[in-house]
Enzyme design. Structure first.
Site, PDB file in Angstrom:
ATOM      1  N   TYR A  17       0.880  -1.214   0.097  1.00  0.00           N
ATOM      2  CA  TYR A  17       0.059  -0.025   0.026  1.00  0.00           C
ATOM      3  C   TYR A  17       0.773   1.352  -0.038  1.00  0.00           C
ATOM      4  CZ  TYR A  17      -4.904   1.521   0.861  1.00  0.00           C
ATOM      5  OH  TYR A  17      -6.057   1.951   0.808  1.00  0.00           O
TER       6      TYR A  17
ATOM      7  N   ASP B 133     -21.495  11.302  -3.194  1.00  0.00           N
ATOM      8  CA  ASP B 133     -21.313  10.933  -4.393  1.00  0.00           C
ATOM      9  C   ASP B 133     -21.216  12.035  -5.531  1.00  0.00           C
ATOM     10  OD1 ASP B 133     -21.745  10.030  -7.211  1.00  0.00           O
ATOM     11  OD2 ASP B 133     -22.376   8.181  -6.422  1.00  0.00           O
TER      12      ASP B 133
ATOM     13  N   GLU C  46      -9.379  11.450 -10.465  1.00  0.00           N
ATOM     14  CA  GLU C  46      -8.495  10.177 -11.085  1.00  0.00           C
ATOM     15  C   GLU C  46      -9.518   8.982 -10.575  1.00  0.00           C
ATOM     16  OE1 GLU C  46      -7.430   7.209 -11.572  1.00  0.00           O
ATOM     17  OE2 GLU C  46      -5.994   7.044  -9.608  1.00  0.00           O
TER      18      GLU C  46
ATOM     19  N   GLU D  16     -13.876   1.739 -14.825  1.00  0.00           N
ATOM     20  CA  GLU D  16     -14.201   2.292 -13.385  1.00  0.00           C
ATOM     21  C   GLU D  16     -15.336   3.241 -13.319  1.00  0.00           C
ATOM     22  OE1 GLU D  16     -10.737   2.341 -10.685  1.00  0.00           O
ATOM     23  OE2 GLU D  16      -9.989   0.663 -11.553  1.00  0.00           O
TER      24      GLU D  16
END
Lengths: 613, 613
Positions: free
Chosen positions: A329, A433, A449, A458
């Site tokens: 990560y 959202d 991004e 995506e």
């Protein structure tokens, strides 16, 4: 050592490689041969399963004979009689973890003679079940002749009876007579026929014999798409250096170094029982291969990161990092390339947007603090609680004047992740959202991004279509566009991994994967593009798109195959224009240097196709 | 009428055929059109689903336009809005069982224009779901253009949403421009591409349009391997006879008569709304097709027998007759050809064996009664109880002298089946597996009928290997040998039926099947032969074979494809020499006249292959 090879923790930089020894002795003494090999620093040995005496069971003398009694003996034997101890080279499991068994190369499963064919099959079955019985994990099988139908059929049916033995089919890079003019692809095509008849069984792989002469690079590359479990290096292909030690030619070195990446089991094949070179003895060959491994070129950042992910199929629906352990990560956050490109894009966008010059920007640096409002919108609850990163985020910059330092900050934020400590009040973090956020004011620049390996996969277009309603007219979206590319891929390894699930669902899922055991049959072609903001969308009263048809895409491309090969699936890449000439790309030809946030996407085909050049 | 067509009890000699009417009206009045069609003697009508007005939803005027409001209207419509009643030709389910719905041929699913493509898809989905809603079982879809990818994709995805609607894709035999020199296979190849993209969906079939010009016969034959659900006969291809009535050319007649065997739904397509011919009106076309059906050539015995078994896959492991109802059982026993061939073979064998002449035989007829012993060996308990038939039996004839009448009797036995009444003491019936029977004396002639469609596939060799131990040396086996043949078969229908099981087992099972919807890509080739008695077997002390390896076979054949086509499986046949020149065969070229005891065997392939000529 099969286990050793595969259990090699392939996340270390210089993984240990496995080198075995084949002395080609017809009547080896197991204990001395193995002891000596260990002393010489080898990890395993190749041993015949039976002594030459065993050849008597081919009953070659019976071809055309009418001897009733001899025939009767043969038939009794065919019924299945146990090995006589004296026929067996390896009589027990003592050295099982140190050896690979070699099936007799004098059998002929495609002989025109019925009797030879039958006896060869019985012998191969016996030898392989013996290997299974004493727990040997791999067998080296002879190079198939041109008519290999029955050979392949037998191997395929034996998989069922000795499930734990891996079959390494010996395949030379070139057939001698090829050098005399035959086309160089004969051996690959023979392998291809063989494995097709075995339905790409997962236990079937190649023992690739490196030859004195090497074919063209594009021919060599093809082997990397194949299941290479072993690489045979005859001592005769080694040159002698000044001191008389065995070394490889430059081209051979390059090829072997490439092979090392695939962690095959190397096999030093002593054509004569002893060494072929003045100095170093038999150990020298093994030492030389280890030397090549130690002196591999330094891994790039991307290679570093990719270690352990080669040919590893992941679902692209969860972001890539979700599959990584927390240590990785951290590594992932260090994708400075991505952040640098974004910073540069935002920088230029602001300059253009405010017609400012570097000087003005620097002057304005101080003032900036007060004059900017930055909203960071986070839709992922956990990320919202912890910290803000570009990934899956939308930054709304609202600027009245030019603010260079802000951009620096934005980058800093993304790396330090502590709103409280760093951002203070300069940034408002909104949990929402972006498609449904009611913005208090319109934005000059949208930074997001939301890119997937295939660009839109995506749902970046859907998110930005919804978000652009709070972008001022003439406002800038970063990224400005992204384009998807596809190319035809050959990779029996990836194909087998998908097929192993034995269901349709896995064939109709795209995967994110760092290709290694794969070769591109043709260069990538562009299929479609998405642009932001998109002024062509019809919106409802809330400013949201009425439907999503404008994001459907349809494209048809034609590829020219470079070399004959098998199409196993489609690779997908994207190239994104963040702003003007600032491009972020995972397209092989334009890949952003050292960027590792995205692996390619892979769409497997349920039925693989052979394409002739 | 889809149902009608398929539920046609296809065991009757002249099955009723179904003829529909298409008047090509753009704005038909449903009630009058259907009423009139019934009066004219048609079984169904083709009707458009929507009126031409519906074309407005292609929004063609919007190509390149920037009209925001119009765009908005389009997007709202795309979201999915219900039909307006006035757009619908058929507003309810009243005539559902009497019509096939026609999808508008002005849609263009592969238009280069994104918007036209999207709207075409929405329109087709709407039209087909409407058909599903009012319970219409079939839709007629437009002939695909050369670029048909998206069209096929849409159809394939719609199958999921309207599961009960069969899609008939209109395919002309020849494209007009083909006549001007293009190769005649264009339309088949286009169909082939389309159905491949639809993965051979079972609900996808062809509405074959018969054209003025007909291609070569081998091109015509190919269509019989395809799922033909409908045949379109434009009125323009009919000639006028002396009285002005519509008739077809000789070649068209032959082709249509062939088609009739496949029981498609015929569609008379009035290019002009009315009739094209002076006499008979619109009824004449329908009457003519029924006339062709009534005047089909008489069925041969084999055809008679085969009715109801065309393309019906049966496992060859149970004898064929087990699958027949008792009525057919009787028919089956009437396979006089088989019995005649056996009688002839036995006759000649006896003559040779005893060097007798006809005269001697006739003289000996009387004596014979006492001088012969016949054993009938039965391994099937139930058959043993009921009666003796050649099938699954072994007759052992033990002859000291020639006995002509015996052979007649044997035949009679096999037809009359009553040991007690007919055979008296002349035959001893033994309940035993012939391989293990301890014979009281050795035989001169072994008569057996253990043949499967592929020769050995009912284990005749294994049985006779065991039985030959009680055949005198120099004794005769009837049959003397049998040879297997294979040929590559194209049949999407059979392939789909196997695929429908969705498992591997059914693909790896051979089937016995009377081919109809199939075409042979190449002539059959011989693969192997079995001969009896087999003197090359090594036997144990009981005289039984030590193992069965001598009955394994291995063969490799090469076929030259006649026309491009898809290989779906392998057909198998056998040819048996009963004795000397007396041959019993199901090989297409040498098939024993009127013999119906065996259908061919079919080995399906899991993956079908396209072969270009």
């Amino acid at each position: 050592m099969e286990a050793t090879a595969t259990s090699n923790p392939n996340t270390s930089n210089c993984p240990r490689i496995v080198v075995g020894l084949s002395r080609g002795q017809e009547k080896p003494n197991v204990s001395s041969v193995t002891a000596e090999a260990r002393e010489l620093g080898y990890d395993f040995v190749i041993l015949p399963i039976t002594f030459p005496s065993y050849r008597r069971f081919l009953f070659e003398q019976l071809i055309g004979s009418v001897d009733v009694n001899e025939k009767k003996i043969m038939e009794e034997w065919r019924k299945g009689h146990p090995f006589c101890r004296e026929d067996l080279v390896v009589k027990n499991a003592d050295v099982s973890d140190f050896m690979v068994g070699q099936v007799s190369n004098w059998i002929n499963l495609d002989s025109p003679d019925h009797s030879i064919r039958i006896n060869s099959e019985v012998i191969m079955r016996q030898q392989l079940s013996w290997l299974g019985h004493i727990g040997i994990s791999a067998a080296l099988l002879p190079f198939p002749s041109d008519s290999l139908m029955n050979y392949a059929r037998c191997v395929n049916s034996i998989f069922g009876t000795v499930p734990y033995v891996n079959m390494w089919i010996k395949i030379p890079l070139i057939l001698e007579d090829e050098i005399l003019g035959l086309k160089e692809t004969v051996t690959w095509e023979r392998w291809n026929k063989f494995r097709t008849l075995c339905e790409n069984h997962v236990k079937l792989s190649i023992a690739l014999e490196v030859t004195q002469n090497l074919p063209e690079d594009n021919i060599l590359d093809r082997w990397f798409a194949e299941p290479l479990k072993a690489v045979i290096l005859p001592t005769t292909i080694f040159l002698s250096n000044a001191k008389g030690f065995p070394v490889l030619s430059k081209r051979h070195q390059t090829f072997v170094r490439k092979l090392i990446k695939y962690k095959p089991n190397f096999i030093i094949d002593c054509v004569a029982d002893g060494p072929n070179h003045a100095s170093g003895g038999l150990a020298a060959y093994q030492e030389y291969i280890h030397y090549l491994n130690r002196t591999m070129p330094e891994l790039t950042q991307v290679e570093q990161f990719a270690l352990g992910y080669h040919d590893f199929l992941q679902s692209p629906l969860q972001p890539l990092m979700d599959n990584l352990e927390s240590s990785t990560y951290e590594v992932f956050e260090k994708d400075s390339t991505k952040y640098a490109l974004y910073e540069k894009a935002i920088h230029h966008a602001l300059l253009d947007h405010t017609n400012g010059s570097e000087e003005m920007i620097l002057e304005a640096a101080e003032k900036a603090q007060k004059l900017v409002r930055v909203y960071a919108i986070e839709k992922n609850p956990s990320a919202f609680v912890t910290y803000v990163r570009y990934k899956d985020h939308l930054f709304v910059l609202i600027t009245q004047e030019l603010r260079f330092n802000i951009i620096l900050n934005i980058r800093k934020f993304s790396l330090q992740n502590k709103k409280a400590e760093v951002w203070g009040d300069k940034v408002t973090i909104v949990f929402s959202d972006m498609r449904f956020w009611k913005a208090p004011e319109k934005a000059d620049i949208l930074v997001s991004e939301l890119l997937g390996s295939f660009g839109d996969n995506e749902l970046s277009p859907e998110c930005l279509d919804g978000a652009q309603k709070f972008l001022k007219s003439g406002g800038i979206s970063i990224p400005t566009s992204y384009t998807a590319f596809i190319s035809p891929i050959s990779s029996s390894k990836l194909y087998n991994e998908v097929a192993a699930y034995k269901d349709l669902a896995h064939f109709e899922t795209p995967y994110v994967v760092m290709f290694q055991s794969a070769s591109e049959l043709a260069k990538p072609c562009q299929v479609w593009r998405f642009e932001h903001p998109n002024s062509n969308i019809s919106v409802d009263e809330d400013g949201n798109p009425i439907n999503n048809f404008h994001n459907t895409r349809y494209s048809k491309v034609t590829f020219n195959i470079r070399e004959s090969g098998i199409l196993h699936g489609i690779a997908g890449y994207f190239e994104s224009i963040l702003y003007k000439d600032i491009i972020l790309s995972i397209h092989p030809d334009t890949h952003s240097v050292d960027m590792f946030s995205w692996f390619p996407i892979f769409f497997p085909l349920r039925v693989s196709f052979f394409f002739a050049k």
